[in-house]
Write a protein that holds these residues in place. Structure first.
Motif, PDB file in Angstrom:
ATOM      1  N   GLU A  91       0.845  -1.201   0.000  1.00  0.00           N
ATOM      2  CA  GLU A  91       0.000   0.000   0.000  1.00  0.00           C
ATOM      3  C   GLU A  91       0.877   1.246   0.000  1.00  0.00           C
ATOM      4  N   CYS A  92       1.977   1.229   0.729  1.00  0.00           N
ATOM      5  CA  CYS A  92       2.917   2.358   0.702  1.00  0.00           C
ATOM      6  C   CYS A  92       3.410   2.587  -0.725  1.00  0.00           C
ATOM      7  N   GLU A  93       3.755   1.505  -1.396  1.00  0.00           N
ATOM      8  CA  GLU A  93       4.235   1.604  -2.773  1.00  0.00           C
ATOM      9  C   GLU A  93       3.151   2.180  -3.680  1.00  0.00           C
ATOM     10  N   ARG A  94       1.923   1.695  -3.531  1.00  0.00           N
ATOM     11  CA  ARG A  94       0.814   2.208  -4.346  1.00  0.00           C
ATOM     12  C   ARG A  94       0.623   3.706  -4.127  1.00  0.00           C
ATOM     13  N   LEU A  95       0.634   4.121  -2.870  1.00  0.00           N
ATOM     14  CA  LEU A  95       0.460   5.545  -2.547  1.00  0.00           C
ATOM     15  C   LEU A  95       1.623   6.377  -3.091  1.00  0.00           C
ATOM     16  N   ALA A  96       2.821   5.819  -3.017  1.00  0.00           N
ATOM     17  CA  ALA A  96       3.995   6.539  -3.525  1.00  0.00           C
ATOM     18  C   ALA A  96       3.901   6.720  -5.031  1.00  0.00           C
ATOM     19  N   ILE A  97       3.559   5.658  -5.734  1.00  0.00           N
ATOM     20  CA  ILE A  97       3.418   5.747  -7.195  1.00  0.00           C
ATOM     21  C   ILE A  97       2.318   6.731  -7.558  1.00  0.00           C
ATOM     22  N   GLU A  98       1.214   6.674  -6.832  1.00  0.00           N
ATOM     23  CA  GLU A  98       0.099   7.592  -7.067  1.00  0.00           C
ATOM     24  C   GLU A  98       0.536   9.047  -6.914  1.00  0.00           C
ATOM     25  N   SER A  99       1.500   9.292  -6.029  1.00  0.00           N
ATOM     26  CA  SER A  99       1.972  10.660  -5.798  1.00  0.00           C
ATOM     27  C   SER A  99       3.060  11.069  -6.800  1.00  0.00           C
ATOM     28  N   GLY A 100       3.495  10.118  -7.642  1.00  0.00           N
ATOM     29  CA  GLY A 100       4.530  10.416  -8.620  1.00  0.00           C
ATOM     30  C   GLY A 100       5.934  10.033  -8.193  1.00  0.00           C
ATOM     31  N   ALA A 101       6.062   9.412  -7.036  1.00  0.00           N
ATOM     32  CA  ALA A 101       7.386   9.011  -6.543  1.00  0.00           C
ATOM     33  C   ALA A 101       7.858   7.755  -7.282  1.00  0.00           C
ATOM     34  N   ASN A 102       9.176   7.611  -7.408  1.00  0.00           N
ATOM     35  CA  ASN A 102       9.718   6.401  -8.025  1.00  0.00           C
ATOM     36  C   ASN A 102      10.696   5.678  -7.095  1.00  0.00           C
ATOM     37  N   ARG A 103      10.727   6.105  -5.830  1.00  0.00           N
ATOM     38  CA  ARG A 103      11.635   5.471  -4.868  1.00  0.00           C
ATOM     39  C   ARG A 103      10.980   5.477  -3.486  1.00  0.00           C
ATOM     40  N   LEU A 104      11.069   4.346  -2.804  1.00  0.00           N
ATOM     41  CA  LEU A 104      10.657   4.237  -1.406  1.00  0.00           C
ATOM     42  C   LEU A 104      11.918   4.194  -0.556  1.00  0.00           C
ATOM     43  N   ARG A 105      11.911   4.943   0.540  1.00  0.00           N
ATOM     44  CA  ARG A 105      13.046   4.954   1.470  1.00  0.00           C
ATOM     45  C   ARG A 105      12.506   4.779   2.880  1.00  0.00           C
ATOM     46  N   LEU A 106      13.350   4.241   3.746  1.00  0.00           N
ATOM     47  CA  LEU A 106      13.001   4.171   5.160  1.00  0.00           C
ATOM     48  C   LEU A 106      14.243   3.888   5.981  1.00  0.00           C
ATOM     49  N   ARG A 107      14.093   4.046   7.279  1.00  0.00           N
ATOM     50  CA  ARG A 107      15.134   3.650   8.229  1.00  0.00           C
ATOM     51  C   ARG A 107      14.525   2.599   9.137  1.00  0.00           C
ATOM     52  N   VAL A 108      15.337   1.619   9.476  1.00  0.00           N
ATOM     53  CA  VAL A 108      14.874   0.559  10.360  1.00  0.00           C
ATOM     54  C   VAL A 108      15.963   0.297  11.394  1.00  0.00           C
ATOM     55  N   PHE A 109      15.544   0.123  12.642  1.00  0.00           N
ATOM     56  CA  PHE A 109      16.517  -0.212  13.681  1.00  0.00           C
ATOM     57  C   PHE A 109      17.244  -1.494  13.291  1.00  0.00           C
ATOM     58  N   LYS A 110      18.542  -1.520  13.529  1.00  0.00           N
ATOM     59  CA  LYS A 110      19.350  -2.704  13.217  1.00  0.00           C
ATOM     60  C   LYS A 110      18.831  -3.952  13.919  1.00  0.00           C
ATOM     61  N   VAL A 111      18.267  -3.788  15.100  1.00  0.00           N
ATOM     62  CA  VAL A 111      17.805  -4.941  15.877  1.00  0.00           C
ATOM     63  C   VAL A 111      16.378  -5.360  15.527  1.00  0.00           C
ATOM     64  N   SER A 112      15.750  -4.690  14.580  1.00  0.00           N
ATOM     65  CA  SER A 112      14.362  -4.983  14.234  1.00  0.00           C
ATOM     66  C   SER A 112      14.254  -6.169  13.281  1.00  0.00           C
ATOM     67  N   PRO A 113      13.393  -7.130  13.613  1.00  0.00           N
ATOM     68  CA  PRO A 113      13.171  -8.244  12.689  1.00  0.00           C
ATOM     69  C   PRO A 113      12.487  -7.798  11.393  1.00  0.00           C
ATOM     70  N   ALA A 114      11.890  -6.616  11.366  1.00  0.00           N
ATOM     71  CA  ALA A 114      11.244  -6.104  10.149  1.00  0.00           C
ATOM     72  C   ALA A 114      12.253  -5.918   9.017  1.00  0.00           C
TER      73      ALA A 114
END
Length: 140
Positions: A91-114
């Motif tokens: 859904e994040c990707e869909r919303l990003a594309i809808e807004s005209g974005a071509n890249r998703l970025r994020l930060r994740v804690f090193k200890v996160s299983p995500a």
């Protein structure tokens, strides 16, 4: 059935983040509480993640000239490991594309299983610091 809607209660949404992230905050000695989280999310694009009409998580996005920054993607602990996070990421990707974005970025804690979810769906590490992986993925 998983669905999404604009966040109606930022305080409740901040509580989901706090409960999910509290162990990471403690691990890294970060002093956060729900009011600080609510202040940080106020100006973001906020969505509730719903499972059969019940709020079970949150998506928070920010858009800039580089693309879409997933500031937060949370699924309440009781509902984790059921595919909801992967659906929410789509859904994040869909919303990003809808807004005209071509890249998703994020930060994740090193200890996160995500981190493993993000790796599995094609995110690559752009930068590493003492707490976080900064990762991204081209979308189309």
């Amino acid at each position: 059935m998983v669905s999404y809607r604009q966040t109606e209660d930022l305080s409740a949404s901040a509580e989901i983040t706090y409960l999910n992230m509290r162990s990471y905050y403690e691990h890294y000695s970060v002093d956060w509480d729900c009011s600080k989280i609510e202040d940080q999310i106020h100006n973001l694009t906020n969505f509730d993640i719903l499972l059969n009409g019940e709020v079970v998580g949150a998506i928070r996005l920010a858009f800039d000239n580089v693309g879409c920054y997933v500031r937060d993607l949370q699924v309440s602990e009781k509902y984790q490991n059921k595919g909801i996070g992967a659906l929410a990421l789509s859904e994040c990707e869909r919303l990003a594309i809808e807004s005209g974005a071509n890249r998703l970025r994020l930060r994740v804690f090193k200890v996160s299983p995500a981190f493993h979810l993000y790796e599995r769906v094609g995110f690559v590490v752009d930068n590493v610091d003492d707490r976080f992986y900064s990762i991204s993925r081209t979308i189309s």
